[in-house]
Motif scaffolding. Structure first.
Motif, mmCIF file in Angstrom:
data_model
loop_
_atom_site.group_PDB
_atom_site.id
_atom_site.type_symbol
_atom_site.label_atom_id
_atom_site.label_comp_id
_atom_site.label_asym_id
_atom_site.label_seq_id
_atom_site.Cartn_x
_atom_site.Cartn_y
_atom_site.Cartn_z
ATOM 1 N N CYS A 22 51.978 32.223 39.463
ATOM 2 C CA CYS A 22 52.495 32.152 41.018
ATOM 3 C C CYS A 22 51.313 32.278 42.029
ATOM 4 C CB CYS A 22 53.711 32.632 41.187
ATOM 5 S SG CYS A 22 55.007 31.961 40.346
ATOM 6 N N TYR A 24 48.128 32.382 41.592
ATOM 7 C CA TYR A 24 47.247 31.280 41.698
ATOM 8 C C TYR A 24 47.702 30.211 42.278
ATOM 9 C CZ TYR A 24 43.770 33.782 38.801
ATOM 10 O OH TYR A 24 43.020 34.668 38.336
ATOM 11 N N ARG A 25 49.037 29.778 41.966
ATOM 12 C CA ARG A 25 49.604 28.563 42.625
ATOM 13 C C ARG A 25 49.571 28.545 44.190
ATOM 14 N NH1 ARG A 25 55.840 27.072 42.518
ATOM 15 N NH2 ARG A 25 55.565 25.049 43.993
ATOM 16 N N TYR A 26 49.996 29.791 44.746
ATOM 17 C CA TYR A 26 50.108 29.995 46.186
ATOM 18 C C TYR A 26 48.845 29.999 46.597
ATOM 19 C CZ TYR A 26 55.042 30.091 44.908
ATOM 20 O OH TYR A 26 56.485 29.588 44.710
ATOM 21 N N PHE A 30 45.108 25.634 41.419
ATOM 22 C CA PHE A 30 45.881 24.917 40.677
ATOM 23 C C PHE A 30 45.721 25.045 38.925
ATOM 24 C CE2 PHE A 30 46.662 22.786 44.747
ATOM 25 C CZ PHE A 30 47.823 23.519 45.078
ATOM 26 N N ALA A 33 46.555 28.371 37.690
ATOM 27 C CA ALA A 33 48.170 28.557 37.598
ATOM 28 C C ALA A 33 48.565 27.561 36.132
ATOM 29 C CB ALA A 33 48.461 28.021 38.897
ATOM 30 N N ARG A 34 47.937 26.499 35.878
ATOM 31 C CA ARG A 34 48.409 25.634 35.142
ATOM 32 C C ARG A 34 48.149 26.255 33.927
ATOM 33 N NH1 ARG A 34 47.659 21.225 37.102
ATOM 34 N NH2 ARG A 34 49.822 20.330 36.974
ATOM 35 N N VAL A 57 53.647 23.293 40.327
ATOM 36 C CA VAL A 57 52.210 23.207 40.580
ATOM 37 C C VAL A 57 51.828 21.631 40.736
ATOM 38 C CG1 VAL A 57 49.853 23.241 39.488
ATOM 39 C CG2 VAL A 57 51.704 25.382 39.110
ATOM 40 N N ASP A 60 52.977 20.839 44.330
ATOM 41 C CA ASP A 60 51.804 21.358 44.922
ATOM 42 C C ASP A 60 50.509 20.315 45.153
ATOM 43 O OD1 ASP A 60 53.326 23.256 45.691
ATOM 44 O OD2 ASP A 60 52.259 24.654 44.691
ATOM 45 N N GLU A 61 50.469 19.597 43.973
ATOM 46 C CA GLU A 61 49.334 18.711 43.794
ATOM 47 C C GLU A 61 49.306 17.548 44.377
ATOM 48 O OE1 GLU A 61 46.198 20.360 40.476
ATOM 49 O OE2 GLU A 61 48.387 19.745 39.519
#
Length: 135
Positions: A22, A24-26, A30, A33-34, A57, A60-61
């Motif tokens: 999370c 990494y995602r925020y 990405f 995070a993935r 994710v 977000d992408e």
């Protein structure tokens, strides 16, 4: 290899992995995070949590078809996941699939009438009601 079997990883370790994913995602990282969420999926292949995280994710992408596929996989793993239906409904709204979104969000609320997931579903249903129906 342990196909289809969950590795007995300590819950604290899995929670830490989810938290790191999370972060990494925020942070907009990405790929990292993935990678982490795919690691969680490898540890917990019969649970929907990693696919829901991967769907986030993908949203977000702006990869909405991929995000929807992750939600559908989560629902294959747990057809009673209110969170998966709510997230699917959100994705469907972003895809301008109002009717499908309403159906998914109503299913989420049938499963869970209270709590944060129900609050999300209610809010998204309000948003859906303000959208123009597709001709």
């Amino acid at each position: 290899m342990l196909r289809g079997k969950e590795v007995q990883a300590p819950v604290k370790d899995v929670m830490l992995m989810l938290e790191a994913g999370c972060v990494y995602r925020y942070a907009g990282r990405f790929r990292e995070a993935r990678d982490i969420f795919q690691g969680v999926r490898a540890l917990l292949p019969t649970r929907e949590v990693a696919d829901l995280a991967l769907a986030g994710v993908s949203v977000d992408e702006r990869k909405l078809d991929e995000a929807e596929a992750h939600c559908r996989r989560a629902l294959e793993l747990n057809s009673s996941s209110a969170a998966a239906y709510a997230q699917l409904g959100e994705i469907q709204l972003l895809q301008n699939q109002r009717t499908n979104a309403i159906r998914s969000l109503q299913r989420s609320m049938e499963i869970s009438q209270n709590g944060p997931t129900a609050n999300l579903a209610k809010s998204l249903l309000k948003l859906a009601s303000m959208m123009e129906p597709k001709p």
